[in-house]
Design a protein around this motif. Sequence first.
Motif, PDB file in Angstrom:
ATOM      1  N   ALA A 106      47.455  39.192  77.496  1.00 30.31           N
ATOM      2  CA  ALA A 106      47.944  39.731  76.232  1.00 30.31           C
ATOM      3  C   ALA A 106      47.872  38.719  75.102  1.00 30.31           C
ATOM      4  O   ALA A 106      48.186  39.028  73.969  1.00 30.31           O
ATOM      5  N   ALA A 107      47.468  37.470  75.437  1.00 34.34           N
ATOM      6  CA  ALA A 107      47.323  36.463  74.390  1.00 34.34           C
ATOM      7  C   ALA A 107      46.078  36.760  73.575  1.00 34.34           C
ATOM      8  O   ALA A 107      45.159  37.443  74.012  1.00 34.34           O
ATOM      9  N   GLY A 108      46.037  36.251  72.387  1.00 34.11           N
ATOM     10  CA  GLY A 108      44.897  36.505  71.518  1.00 34.11           C
ATOM     11  C   GLY A 108      45.214  36.052  70.116  1.00 34.11           C
ATOM     12  O   GLY A 108      46.039  35.160  69.914  1.00 34.11           O
ATOM     13  N   PRO A 109      44.592  36.634  69.116  1.00 27.88           N
ATOM     14  CA  PRO A 109      44.829  36.196  67.737  1.00 27.88           C
ATOM     15  C   PRO A 109      46.269  36.447  67.303  1.00 27.88           C
ATOM     16  O   PRO A 109      46.938  37.345  67.810  1.00 27.88           O
ATOM     17  N   LEU A 110      46.721  35.638  66.373  1.00 24.96           N
ATOM     18  CA  LEU A 110      48.060  35.790  65.820  1.00 24.96           C
ATOM     19  C   LEU A 110      48.028  36.468  64.459  1.00 24.96           C
ATOM     20  O   LEU A 110      49.078  36.675  63.844  1.00 24.96           O
ATOM     21  N   VAL A 111      46.840  36.832  63.987  1.00 23.14           N
ATOM     22  CA  VAL A 111      46.706  37.448  62.678  1.00 23.14           C
ATOM     23  C   VAL A 111      45.503  38.370  62.689  1.00 23.14           C
ATOM     24  O   VAL A 111      44.543  38.153  63.457  1.00 23.14           O
ATOM     25  N   ALA A 112      45.573  39.424  61.891  1.00 23.15           N
ATOM     26  CA  ALA A 112      44.463  40.373  61.766  1.00 23.15           C
ATOM     27  C   ALA A 112      44.249  40.680  60.294  1.00 23.15           C
ATOM     28  O   ALA A 112      45.203  40.759  59.521  1.00 23.15           O
ATOM     29  N   ASP A 113      42.997  40.860  59.920  1.00 19.67           N
ATOM     30  CA  ASP A 113      42.651  41.214  58.540  1.00 19.67           C
ATOM     31  C   ASP A 113      42.376  42.699  58.381  1.00 19.67           C
ATOM     32  O   ASP A 113      42.142  43.171  57.269  1.00 19.67           O
ATOM     33  N   LYS A 114      42.396  43.441  59.488  1.00 17.42           N
ATOM     34  CA  LYS A 114      42.232  44.888  59.449  1.00 17.42           C
ATOM     35  C   LYS A 114      43.418  45.526  60.146  1.00 17.42           C
ATOM     36  O   LYS A 114      43.936  44.976  61.134  1.00 17.42           O
ATOM     37  N   GLY A 141      44.677  38.445  50.069  1.00 19.99           N
ATOM     38  CA  GLY A 141      44.285  39.715  50.646  1.00 19.99           C
ATOM     39  C   GLY A 141      45.273  40.090  51.735  1.00 19.99           C
ATOM     40  O   GLY A 141      46.116  39.283  52.143  1.00 19.99           O
ATOM     41  N   VAL A 142      45.177  41.322  52.216  1.00 20.15           N
ATOM     42  CA  VAL A 142      46.114  41.795  53.230  1.00 20.15           C
ATOM     43  C   VAL A 142      45.820  41.120  54.567  1.00 20.15           C
ATOM     44  O   VAL A 142      44.672  41.115  55.042  1.00 20.15           O
ATOM     45  N   ARG A 143      46.854  40.575  55.171  1.00 26.65           N
ATOM     46  CA  ARG A 143      46.766  40.008  56.521  1.00 26.65           C
ATOM     47  C   ARG A 143      48.002  40.477  57.291  1.00 26.65           C
ATOM     48  O   ARG A 143      49.108  40.557  56.735  1.00 26.65           O
ATOM     49  N   ILE A 144      47.803  40.758  58.559  1.00 28.10           N
ATOM     50  CA  ILE A 144      48.889  41.221  59.424  1.00 28.10           C
ATOM     51  C   ILE A 144      49.185  40.100  60.417  1.00 28.10           C
ATOM     52  O   ILE A 144      48.357  39.782  61.276  1.00 28.10           O
ATOM     53  N   TRP A 145      50.349  39.521  60.300  1.00 26.84           N
ATOM     54  CA  TRP A 145      50.726  38.397  61.155  1.00 26.84           C
ATOM     55  C   TRP A 145      51.658  38.860  62.272  1.00 26.84           C
ATOM     56  O   TRP A 145      52.589  39.629  62.038  1.00 26.84           O
ATOM     57  N   GLY A 146      51.416  38.367  63.465  1.00 27.51           N
ATOM     58  CA  GLY A 146      52.343  38.554  64.574  1.00 27.51           C
ATOM     59  C   GLY A 146      53.114  37.276  64.824  1.00 27.51           C
ATOM     60  O   GLY A 146      52.665  36.182  64.485  1.00 27.51           O
ATOM     61  N   PHE A 147      54.285  37.414  65.413  1.00 29.48           N
ATOM     62  CA  PHE A 147      55.104  36.263  65.787  1.00 29.48           C
ATOM     63  C   PHE A 147      55.462  36.476  67.246  1.00 29.48           C
ATOM     64  O   PHE A 147      56.492  37.070  67.569  1.00 29.48           O
ATOM     65  N   ARG A 148      54.568  36.044  68.126  1.00 29.03           N
ATOM     66  CA  ARG A 148      54.685  36.442  69.533  1.00 29.03           C
ATOM     67  C   ARG A 148      55.907  35.844  70.210  1.00 29.03           C
ATOM     68  O   ARG A 148      56.146  34.653  70.155  1.00 29.03           O
ATOM     69  N   ARG A 149      56.634  36.744  70.843  1.00 32.32           N
ATOM     70  CA  ARG A 149      57.765  36.389  71.686  1.00 32.32           C
ATOM     71  C   ARG A 149      57.751  37.351  72.873  1.00 32.32           C
ATOM     72  O   ARG A 149      56.996  38.333  72.873  1.00 32.32           O
ATOM     73  N   PRO A 150      58.536  37.107  73.928  1.00 32.72           N
ATOM     74  CA  PRO A 150      58.583  38.048  75.045  1.00 32.72           C
ATOM     75  C   PRO A 150      58.930  39.460  74.591  1.00 32.72           C
ATOM     76  O   PRO A 150      59.592  39.662  73.574  1.00 32.72           O
ATOM     77  N   ILE A 151      58.469  40.443  75.340  1.00 30.82           N
ATOM     78  CA  ILE A 151      58.769  41.839  75.056  1.00 30.82           C
ATOM     79  C   ILE A 151      60.169  42.159  75.581  1.00 30.82           C
ATOM     80  O   ILE A 151      60.542  41.745  76.682  1.00 30.82           O
ATOM     81  N   HIS A 152      60.940  42.899  74.791  1.00 33.25           N
ATOM     82  CA  HIS A 152      62.294  43.287  75.186  1.00 33.25           C
ATOM     83  C   HIS A 152      62.355  44.806  75.314  1.00 33.25           C
ATOM     84  O   HIS A 152      62.132  45.513  74.327  1.00 33.25           O
TER      85      HIS A 152
END
Length: 303
Positions: free
Chosen positions: A222-230, A181-192
């Motif tokens: 700003a920490a939290g989940p690394l993936v979202a299903d919506k 199914g669709v999942r949206i993954w983040g790959f957290r790194r510092p903001i540039h």
Amino acid sequence: MRRDGPLDAGVGCRIAPLGVPTLILSDDAGLLETARVAYDDWRAQPPFAEPVITLRLEVGGDSGALEEARIGVEGSRLALGGAGVAGWADAISRRAHGVAPRRLIGAPEALAEAVTDTLLLFLLARTDRTPLHAAGVMLGDTALVLAGPSGSGKSTLSLAAMTRELPILSDDTLYIQLQPGVRIWGFRRPIHVFPADAPRFNHATRRRGGKLKTVIPLSPGAAGPLVADKATLILLERGDRLALTPIDAKTALAGLSRLDAGFDLLPKESAAAARRLVGDGAWRLTLTRDPGAAIDLLRDRLS
């Protein structure tokens, strides 16, 4: 540097970036521990799955200034070189090998920026984790996918969201999984962000894509989940008046079809991910010079 051959020697650590079982190997304990810290968000827990990706690291010399390295992609293979680093990644075997200067031992963010992120993300993008040039901000259990080319405002919006303690998936690139199914993954790194858009504090600077950027670490809020299903897709544009307007699927797909360099290596996969993200439609966000007001508008309209 050994380009081929067994990668199962040495001591390793197990991680699961973007949910993909990965094994990092090195005979140097300090380098391995630095890599472990760099991917602490993704530390795998037992029982361990068979690794899909294997990355072997070794220590090289300290010659050369630590600037942006050269990255080349030919077919299924990526080559990394220059600036005191070297490496390769092969999408068919799903193996990679990196050489890092000794001065990067004990500097996990620098190791990831200079060597390991490039190698791992090249392979991860070929495991049903298609990169999308977009920032990701969590609003409740939904990822706001803020898509646009370089300079459209993704990072400044992420910074404004961080100051409002919204969880950040990424300020520049999201990874779209389609199966099962669709999942949206983040790959957290510092903001540039560009120095002119950065808070008035002493932050490090770094060249990215040939441009000088200010590096802003993510705050604890700003920490939290690394993936979202919506997900809710929002295309960014610049204008004189802040506005959020619905757009149909055809318009949204047209907006996502213009792939920036580096995001055009997997055109079929990118098109499939775009179709699934768009669904029945999306939104267009017209940005002014106040990214905070834009985040407030998104919260008011889309909560």
